[in-house]
Motif scaffolding. Structure first.
Motif, PDB file in Angstrom:
ATOM      1  N   GLU A  10      41.292  41.981  31.874  1.00 21.77           N
ATOM      2  CA  GLU A  10      41.117  42.664  33.158  1.00 21.77           C
ATOM      3  C   GLU A  10      40.348  41.813  34.154  1.00 21.77           C
ATOM      4  O   GLU A  10      40.668  41.792  35.347  1.00 21.77           O
ATOM      5  CB  GLU A  10      40.394  43.994  32.931  1.00 21.77           C
ATOM      6  CG  GLU A  10      40.322  44.876  34.166  1.00 21.77           C
ATOM      7  CD  GLU A  10      39.713  46.224  33.859  1.00 21.77           C
ATOM      8  OE1 GLU A  10      40.004  47.183  34.587  1.00 21.77           O
ATOM      9  OE2 GLU A  10      38.927  46.325  32.900  1.00 21.77           O
ATOM     10  N   ALA A  11      39.346  41.093  33.672  1.00 23.82           N
ATOM     11  CA  ALA A  11      38.516  40.304  34.586  1.00 23.82           C
ATOM     12  C   ALA A  11      39.167  38.985  34.973  1.00 23.82           C
ATOM     13  O   ALA A  11      39.113  38.576  36.143  1.00 23.82           O
ATOM     14  CB  ALA A  11      37.150  40.049  33.945  1.00 23.82           C
ATOM     15  N   LYS A  12      39.804  38.305  33.999  1.00 19.27           N
ATOM     16  CA  LYS A  12      40.313  36.965  34.248  1.00 19.27           C
ATOM     17  C   LYS A  12      41.763  36.921  34.709  1.00 19.27           C
ATOM     18  O   LYS A  12      42.172  35.954  35.355  1.00 19.27           O
ATOM     19  CB  LYS A  12      40.173  36.125  32.978  1.00 19.27           C
ATOM     20  CG  LYS A  12      38.758  36.031  32.432  1.00 19.27           C
ATOM     21  CD  LYS A  12      37.837  35.307  33.391  1.00 19.27           C
ATOM     22  CE  LYS A  12      36.443  35.146  32.795  1.00 19.27           C
ATOM     23  NZ  LYS A  12      35.517  34.454  33.730  1.00 19.27           N
ATOM     24  N   LEU A  13      42.563  37.939  34.382  1.00 20.94           N
ATOM     25  CA  LEU A  13      43.988  37.885  34.675  1.00 20.94           C
ATOM     26  C   LEU A  13      44.429  38.987  35.636  1.00 20.94           C
ATOM     27  O   LEU A  13      44.810  38.712  36.779  1.00 20.94           O
ATOM     28  CB  LEU A  13      44.792  37.975  33.365  1.00 20.94           C
ATOM     29  CG  LEU A  13      46.316  37.944  33.499  1.00 20.94           C
ATOM     30  CD1 LEU A  13      46.767  36.638  34.133  1.00 20.94           C
ATOM     31  CD2 LEU A  13      46.975  38.140  32.130  1.00 20.94           C
TER      32      LEU A  13
ATOM     33  N   LYS B 218      42.931  49.595  43.624  1.00 19.19           N
ATOM     34  CA  LYS B 218      43.833  50.249  42.672  1.00 19.19           C
ATOM     35  C   LYS B 218      43.249  50.138  41.261  1.00 19.19           C
ATOM     36  O   LYS B 218      43.776  49.442  40.398  1.00 19.19           O
ATOM     37  CB  LYS B 218      45.217  49.596  42.717  1.00 19.19           C
ATOM     38  CG  LYS B 218      45.906  49.711  44.077  1.00 19.19           C
ATOM     39  CD  LYS B 218      47.264  49.023  44.056  1.00 19.19           C
ATOM     40  CE  LYS B 218      47.963  49.146  45.408  1.00 19.19           C
ATOM     41  NZ  LYS B 218      49.287  48.470  45.393  1.00 19.19           N
ATOM     42  N   PRO B 219      42.147  50.852  41.013  1.00 17.20           N
ATOM     43  CA  PRO B 219      41.512  50.731  39.688  1.00 17.20           C
ATOM     44  C   PRO B 219      42.374  51.279  38.560  1.00 17.20           C
ATOM     45  O   PRO B 219      42.402  50.718  37.459  1.00 17.20           O
ATOM     46  CB  PRO B 219      40.221  51.535  39.846  1.00 17.20           C
ATOM     47  CG  PRO B 219      40.501  52.489  40.961  1.00 17.20           C
ATOM     48  CD  PRO B 219      41.433  51.776  41.899  1.00 17.20           C
ATOM     49  N   SER B 220      43.081  52.377  38.800  1.00 18.23           N
ATOM     50  CA  SER B 220      43.901  52.973  37.742  1.00 18.23           C
ATOM     51  C   SER B 220      45.048  52.055  37.343  1.00 18.23           C
ATOM     52  O   SER B 220      45.330  51.872  36.147  1.00 18.23           O
ATOM     53  CB  SER B 220      44.462  54.326  38.203  1.00 18.23           C
ATOM     54  OG  SER B 220      43.414  55.233  38.478  1.00 18.23           O
ATOM     55  N   LEU B 221      45.708  51.453  38.330  1.00 21.20           N
ATOM     56  CA  LEU B 221      46.813  50.539  38.036  1.00 21.20           C
ATOM     57  C   LEU B 221      46.309  49.301  37.323  1.00 21.20           C
ATOM     58  O   LEU B 221      46.935  48.830  36.353  1.00 21.20           O
ATOM     59  CB  LEU B 221      47.528  50.153  39.330  1.00 21.20           C
ATOM     60  CG  LEU B 221      48.705  49.178  39.191  1.00 21.20           C
ATOM     61  CD1 LEU B 221      49.786  49.779  38.304  1.00 21.20           C
ATOM     62  CD2 LEU B 221      49.259  48.800  40.558  1.00 21.20           C
ATOM     63  N   CYS B 222      45.180  48.787  37.753  1.00 23.16           N
ATOM     64  CA  CYS B 222      44.596  47.596  37.109  1.00 23.16           C
ATOM     65  C   CYS B 222      44.245  47.884  35.655  1.00 23.16           C
ATOM     66  O   CYS B 222      44.549  47.080  34.771  1.00 23.16           O
ATOM     67  CB  CYS B 222      43.359  47.150  37.888  1.00 23.16           C
ATOM     68  SG  CYS B 222      42.559  45.662  37.239  1.00 23.16           S
TER      69      CYS B 222
ATOM     70  N   LEU C 274      45.176  39.627  40.183  1.00 22.95           N
ATOM     71  CA  LEU C 274      46.471  39.984  40.750  1.00 22.95           C
ATOM     72  C   LEU C 274      46.460  41.367  41.393  1.00 22.95           C
ATOM     73  O   LEU C 274      47.145  41.597  42.386  1.00 22.95           O
ATOM     74  CB  LEU C 274      47.552  39.935  39.647  1.00 22.95           C
ATOM     75  CG  LEU C 274      47.710  38.587  38.931  1.00 22.95           C
ATOM     76  CD1 LEU C 274      48.734  38.704  37.805  1.00 22.95           C
ATOM     77  CD2 LEU C 274      48.126  37.499  39.918  1.00 22.95           C
ATOM     78  N   ILE C 275      45.701  42.273  40.805  1.00 21.40           N
ATOM     79  CA  ILE C 275      45.610  43.651  41.315  1.00 21.40           C
ATOM     80  C   ILE C 275      44.151  43.959  41.594  1.00 21.40           C
ATOM     81  O   ILE C 275      43.290  43.787  40.722  1.00 21.40           O
ATOM     82  CB  ILE C 275      46.183  44.654  40.287  1.00 21.40           C
ATOM     83  CG1 ILE C 275      47.629  44.307  39.928  1.00 21.40           C
ATOM     84  CG2 ILE C 275      46.108  46.082  40.833  1.00 21.40           C
ATOM     85  CD1 ILE C 275      48.195  45.159  38.814  1.00 21.40           C
TER      86      ILE C 275
END
Length: 377
Positions: free
Chosen positions: A63-66, A76-80, A70-71
């Protein structure tokens, strides 16, 4: 009257604790049954918490590096989070699929090799016994006793086979129940990962309202220490297991040892157990190579000893390091107690739990010595 209630309020917690302790000590059997029943009910939840904790380790990095690049996590926390969870699950599934891809053919080959060589082993044993019987005249009593022992063993084998069906049915039912609990726990873990911040915030609010401030602050500090210790321990152990398994596969491929993929997986998996993991994995691996080539089995033992020395002096200190804050003595003690209590799960969890307790006791001891102005050389 007001002063009386204030005094009662001050001592209600110790009094309640003493009463509950008295009732528990006088009803240990019923308490154990109740705890066992409760653990059975909440086992999917406990499994889900453990799965969520393990999946959260790679998910944070993904989540942090990839995905976070991109998101937008702010917009958009839910999508991420959803994309991070999906990628984490795909990564874990890919690793397990790769391992199974190597394990199943190697296991099949090992079983077929063993099955093909068993008749020759039996024939060699029979020839050896025939030679011994010709060269050594056994007393009649010894022959009678050997015959009786053989008949007893044969009867025991028949009884075992007759009792095998109920055992198989019970094992299948147990496996089916474990699979159902795992699936329920996995679904629960997904929910935990998706809303972990909101859930933790809610738990903190409830705890802050229900507990005294000093007790809440101490509890929060213990929880943070526990989370940090468990994260460091499992991250280090998993990283070390992959490195050790990879080095084992590379070395076995160079020296042309048989069953390299299967044995590398075994050694890597048992490396999750501190200190003795590689040796534990080496025992069945050496027996497996012994079927193929006894000389190579001996050289494999030498290879594993060298690999374990490399792991103990270079890999473990650099990967795991002093993150758990325990010496070898306490690590072994935690493993022994954990193994006697909860088996394999106790071995895996005993070391970080012991590390947390050791840190808390050390902090309290140092604070007390500092207040008393005592210095221990």
């Amino acid at each position: 009257m007001k002063a009386y209630f204030e005094t009662l309020k001050k001592y209600w917690l110790p009094i309640t604790y003493a009463i509950l302790l008295y009732l528990a000590l006088n009803n240990l059997g019923a308490l154990y049954e109740m705890l066992s029943y409760s653990m059975g009910l909440i086992s999917p939840i406990l499994i889900g918490i453990f799965i969520a904790f393990i999946l959260n380790l790679p998910m944070r990095v993904i989540e942090a590096k990839l995905v976070g690049r991109l998101i937008s996590r702010e917009k958009k926390p839910s999508l991420c989070r959803a994309v991070s969870i999906v990628l984490t699950i795909l990564l874990v599934l890919a690793i397990f699929t790769l391992l199974i891809w190597y394990i199943i053919p190697e296991v099949s080959r090992s079983v077929m090799t063993l099955g093909n060589r068993v008749p020759s082993y039996v024939q060699e044993l029979q020839n050896l016994l025939i030679k011994l019987s010709k060269n050594i005249e056994l007393p009649k009593e010894v022959i009678t006793q050997l015959t009786k022992t053989f008949n007893d063993l044969l009867e025991s084998a028949v009884n075992f086979l007759s009792d095998l069906a109920p055992l198989v049915v019970g094992s299948v039912m147990g496996v089916a129940s474990s699979i159902v609990n795992f699936i329920m726990g996995f679904v629960f873990a997904i929910y935990l990962l998706f809303g972990k911040e909101r859930m933790l915030r809610g738990i903190k609010k409830v705890a802050a309202c229900a507990l005294p401030k000093n007790f809440y602050d101490r509890s929060l500090s213990v929880c943070r220490l526990t989370n940090e210790t468990f994260c460091c321990y499992f991250t280090g152990q998993l990283t070390e297991a992959f490195i050790l398994g990879g080095l084992c596969f590379l070395g076995m491929s160079i020296f042309k040892f048989p069953f390299a993929p299967l044995i590398s997986v075994i050694v890597g998996a048992t490396a999750l157990i501190p200190i003795l993991g590689a040796y534990i994995g080496a025992i069945p691996s050496a027996l497996l190579i012994l079927i193929e080539d006894p000389i190579k089995a001996l050289w494999f033992v030498v290879f594993i000893i060298c690999l374990q020395q490399l792991e103990g002096s270079l890999i473990y200190p650099r990967i795991v390091g002093t993150s758990i804050g325990l010496s070898g003595f306490w690590v072994m003690a935690a493993m022994i107690i954990g193994s006697a209590t909860y088996g394999i799960m106790g071995i895996l969890l005993g070391v970080p739990i012991c590390s947390v307790l050791y840190t808390l006791i050390s902090r309290k001891t140092n604070q007390t010595l500092k207040k008393k102005n005592i210095q221990i050389e």
